[in-house]
Design an enzyme around this catalytic site. Structure first.
Site, PDB file in Angstrom:
ATOM      1  N   TYR A 166      36.723  33.255  40.868  1.00  0.00           N
ATOM      2  CA  TYR A 166      37.049  34.131  41.913  1.00  0.00           C
ATOM      3  C   TYR A 166      35.784  35.157  41.298  1.00  0.00           C
ATOM      4  O   TYR A 166      35.369  35.154  40.180  1.00  0.00           O
ATOM      5  CB  TYR A 166      38.145  35.343  41.179  1.00  0.00           C
ATOM      6  CG  TYR A 166      38.310  36.532  42.431  1.00  0.00           C
ATOM      7  CD1 TYR A 166      38.736  37.297  43.406  1.00  0.00           C
ATOM      8  CD2 TYR A 166      37.654  37.805  41.644  1.00  0.00           C
ATOM      9  CE1 TYR A 166      39.094  37.979  43.641  1.00  0.00           C
ATOM     10  CE2 TYR A 166      37.223  39.243  41.803  1.00  0.00           C
ATOM     11  CZ  TYR A 166      38.256  38.924  43.522  1.00  0.00           C
ATOM     12  OH  TYR A 166      38.502  40.218  43.475  1.00  0.00           O
TER      13      TYR A 166
ATOM     14  N   TYR B 149      45.116  44.725  48.255  1.00  0.00           N
ATOM     15  CA  TYR B 149      46.246  43.662  47.505  1.00  0.00           C
ATOM     16  C   TYR B 149      47.302  43.800  47.507  1.00  0.00           C
ATOM     17  O   TYR B 149      48.165  43.684  46.935  1.00  0.00           O
ATOM     18  CB  TYR B 149      46.301  43.376  46.521  1.00  0.00           C
ATOM     19  CG  TYR B 149      44.706  41.852  46.524  1.00  0.00           C
ATOM     20  CD1 TYR B 149      44.687  41.267  46.232  1.00  0.00           C
ATOM     21  CD2 TYR B 149      43.051  43.184  45.637  1.00  0.00           C
ATOM     22  CE1 TYR B 149      43.732  40.131  46.604  1.00  0.00           C
ATOM     23  CE2 TYR B 149      42.129  41.473  45.387  1.00  0.00           C
ATOM     24  CZ  TYR B 149      42.358  40.630  46.065  1.00  0.00           C
ATOM     25  OH  TYR B 149      40.435  39.775  46.271  1.00  0.00           O
TER      26      TYR B 149
ATOM     27  N   LYS C  86      33.623  46.001  34.774  1.00  0.00           N
ATOM     28  CA  LYS C  86      34.551  45.987  34.565  1.00  0.00           C
ATOM     29  C   LYS C  86      34.931  46.607  33.135  1.00  0.00           C
ATOM     30  O   LYS C  86      34.769  48.120  33.373  1.00  0.00           O
ATOM     31  CB  LYS C  86      35.623  45.117  34.670  1.00  0.00           C
ATOM     32  CG  LYS C  86      35.784  44.580  35.420  1.00  0.00           C
ATOM     33  CD  LYS C  86      37.291  43.401  35.567  1.00  0.00           C
ATOM     34  CE  LYS C  86      37.791  43.118  36.681  1.00  0.00           C
ATOM     35  NZ  LYS C  86      37.517  42.263  37.615  1.00  0.00           N
TER      36      LYS C  86
ATOM     37  N   ASP D 159      28.889  34.444  35.714  1.00  0.00           N
ATOM     38  CA  ASP D 159      29.981  35.923  35.756  1.00  0.00           C
ATOM     39  C   ASP D 159      31.018  36.845  34.681  1.00  0.00           C
ATOM     40  O   ASP D 159      32.009  35.545  34.447  1.00  0.00           O
ATOM     41  CB  ASP D 159      30.625  35.497  36.859  1.00  0.00           C
ATOM     42  CG  ASP D 159      31.822  36.137  37.090  1.00  0.00           C
ATOM     43  OD1 ASP D 159      32.110  37.586  36.855  1.00  0.00           O
ATOM     44  OD2 ASP D 159      32.650  36.799  38.091  1.00  0.00           O
TER      45      ASP D 159
HETATM   46  C1  LIG Z   1      36.677  41.351  39.196  1.00  0.00           C
HETATM   47  C2  LIG Z   1      36.147  40.240  38.855  1.00  0.00           C
HETATM   48  C3  LIG Z   1      34.762  40.497  39.858  1.00  0.00           C
HETATM   49  C4  LIG Z   1      34.318  41.685  41.086  1.00  0.00           C
HETATM   50  O1  LIG Z   1      34.662  42.856  40.351  1.00  0.00           O
HETATM   51  P1  LIG Z   1      35.643  44.058  40.964  1.00  0.00           P
HETATM   52  O2  LIG Z   1      34.742  45.140  40.729  1.00  0.00           O
HETATM   53  O3  LIG Z   1      36.574  43.764  41.488  1.00  0.00           O
HETATM   54  O4  LIG Z   1      34.142  43.876  42.469  1.00  0.00           O
HETATM   55  C5  LIG Z   1      34.218  39.294  40.106  1.00  0.00           C
HETATM   56  N1  LIG Z   1      34.456  38.717  38.990  1.00  0.00           N
HETATM   57  C6  LIG Z   1      35.262  38.104  37.661  1.00  0.00           C
HETATM   58  C7  LIG Z   1      35.561  36.910  37.324  1.00  0.00           C
HETATM   59  C8  LIG Z   1      36.692  39.670  37.436  1.00  0.00           C
HETATM   60  O5  LIG Z   1      37.061  39.128  37.114  1.00  0.00           O
END
Ligand SMILES: *Cc1c(COP(=O)(O)O)cnc(C)c1O
Length: 423
Positions: A142, A15, A264, A235
């Site tokens: 996203y 990025y 994360k 998600d």
């Molecule tokens: C960061 C993120 C992703 C993608 O995760 P990566 O480990 O960066 O591939 C997917 N969904 C959400 C809501 C995110 O914040």
């Protein structure tokens, strides 16, 4: 040469417009909410190193568990073999997740957890012999950067070069108490019978601009989808592990997800690991005498033993009452700061959810990721040695839970200083 100079000979950063971006800062050490550069300066990590860190940097408890595991077993193939860290993590994770999640599928990061979820949902219907292939998602969503994850993400500057190649996804607005009838009508129009799954970030849309929306309206939308036999993919890659206050954002709604994605905060931000969980009903649809009903997905590093160990250590810390207390404390501090911000004419849309505070800075430009103010904000906070990474003219604080009140005050003061110079 410094690490930063050597980096510039060989590295391509994520990025980052490499031609115009300032030289990267070489970080050599981390402790608590701070990172230290090669010149000895400390930086306050107010966005948790891209939203992953929850307990602080180089946490000794995590480091100790990692070191012990590294002497025992680092990695082994995960098809036909298993190991204690993967089993124990699944055993301990499933009961703390909302709904009745019954199986864990491991992968490497958030995007891969999403790919797995999409394949699970689509093949679930395929295995049942029911033709359902449409996917529903939110505007401003996203879900990651791989092709499937990009497809279910909102079309944006991030996806523009690939838009023609992404598979079709149907986008709806996030729910409000007022727009539910329109959302239901839109789903009705698509033909609920043809919709395989609905993927959503509960309550908080991160990369889409730290947008927040209400739990009650979401719950009603989810209930409706459930009635229509649309699989629900939550998600929680960003919202999981306490980010929005409760342990998981889905605890704010009564409707249970069919599939959940985590990453994360899963490892406390120390190692890459992705988890996709599902209910027994999803899992059972893949059980067959026929090999064709297998979920043919797996990465070389599936269920890496070091990553699973670190996730277990992070879970230990996360489930201690002190962790929830820290989140409550941050929320209360943020709340007070919001009142101070409300008096500032150059900010708008101030919002707060758990440990996440966000707002837009009023500029002549559009409220968008490409807003020129981002570079200026970046430079300003970098000079203050505070790591804040705006999304365009959207500024947000998303700190590790160990951040102290004094450190938070430093972040608040610097924000007030910046917005005070505006207008
Ligand atoms: C960061 C993120 C992703 C993608 O995760 P990566 O480990 O960066 O591939 C997917 N969904 C959400 C809501 C995110 O914040």
């Amino acid at each position: 040469m410094t690490w930063s100079e050597r980096d510039q000979q060989v590295i391509w950063h994520p990025y980052t417009q490499m031609q115009t971006a300032p030289a990267p800062i070489g970080i050599i050490r981390g402790e608590g909410a701070s990172l230290f550069d090669e010149a000895g300066n400390s930086y306050l990590d107010a966005t948790s190193s891209w939203w992953v860190n929850i307990h602080g940097h180089a946490h000794p408890y995590i480091a100790q568990k990692l070191a012990t595991q590294a002497m025992q077993l680092q990695h082994c193939i995960f098809a036909g073999y298993t190991h204690p860290a993967a089993v124990e993590l699944a055993e301990r994770l499933l009961p703390v997740l909302p709904g009745r999640q019954s199986r864990v599928f491991y992968s490497d990061n958030g995007s891969t957890a999403i790919e797995v979820a999409l394949k699970m949902a689509l093949q679930y219907w395929e295995n049942k012999g029911i033709r359902k292939q449409k996917i529903l998602a939110f505007h401003h969503a996203y879900h990651g950067d791989t092709f499937g994850a990009m497809s279910v993400s909102s079309r944006s500057v991030f996806t523009a070069p690939f838009d023609d190649l992404l598979f079709e996804v149907h986008f709806i607005d996030t729910p409000t108490p007022d727009n539910l009838p329109q959302l239901k009508a839109a789903i009705e129009n698509l033909g609920p019978d043809s919709i395989a799954a609905f993927i959503f970030e509960p309550l908080l849309q991160g990369a889409g601009g730290m947008l927040m929306y209400e739990a009650d309206a979401l719950d009603q939308l989810l209930q409706y989808c459930k009635q229509q036999q649309i699989l629900l993919i939550a998600d929680e890659i960003l919202t999981g592990f306490g980010r929005t206050g409760k342990n998981f954002a889905m605890e704010n709604v009564a409707t249970a997800p069919d599939i959940m994605c985590l990453s994360k905060g899963l490892t406390g931000g120390a190692l890459a690991l992705g988890v996709t969980t599902c209910t027994a009903a999803i899992y059972d649809a893949f059980l067959s005498e026929s090999k064709l009903k297998t979920l043919f997905h797996g990465h070389s590093f599936t269920a890496n033993a070091l990553a699973c160990t670190v996730a277990l250590a992070s879970l230990d810390l996360f489930l201690q009452p002190e962790c929830a207390q820290q989140r409550d404390r941050i929320h209360a501090q943020h709340q007070q700061f919001l009142q101070r911000l409300a008096a500032v004419g150059t900010v708008k849309h101030t919002r707060l959810l758990g440990t996440v505070l966000a707002f837009e800075i009023v500029t002549p430009g559009q409220d968008a990721y490409t807003n020129q103010l981002a570079d200026e904000l970046h430079r300003f906070f970098r000079a203050k040695r505070i790591m804040l990474r705006p999304l365009g003219n959207t500024l947000y604080i998303l700190p590790p839970y160990c951040i102290t009140n004094e450190e938070l005050e430093r972040v608040y003061e610097s924000i007030l200083e910046f917005v005070g110079t505006m207008g």
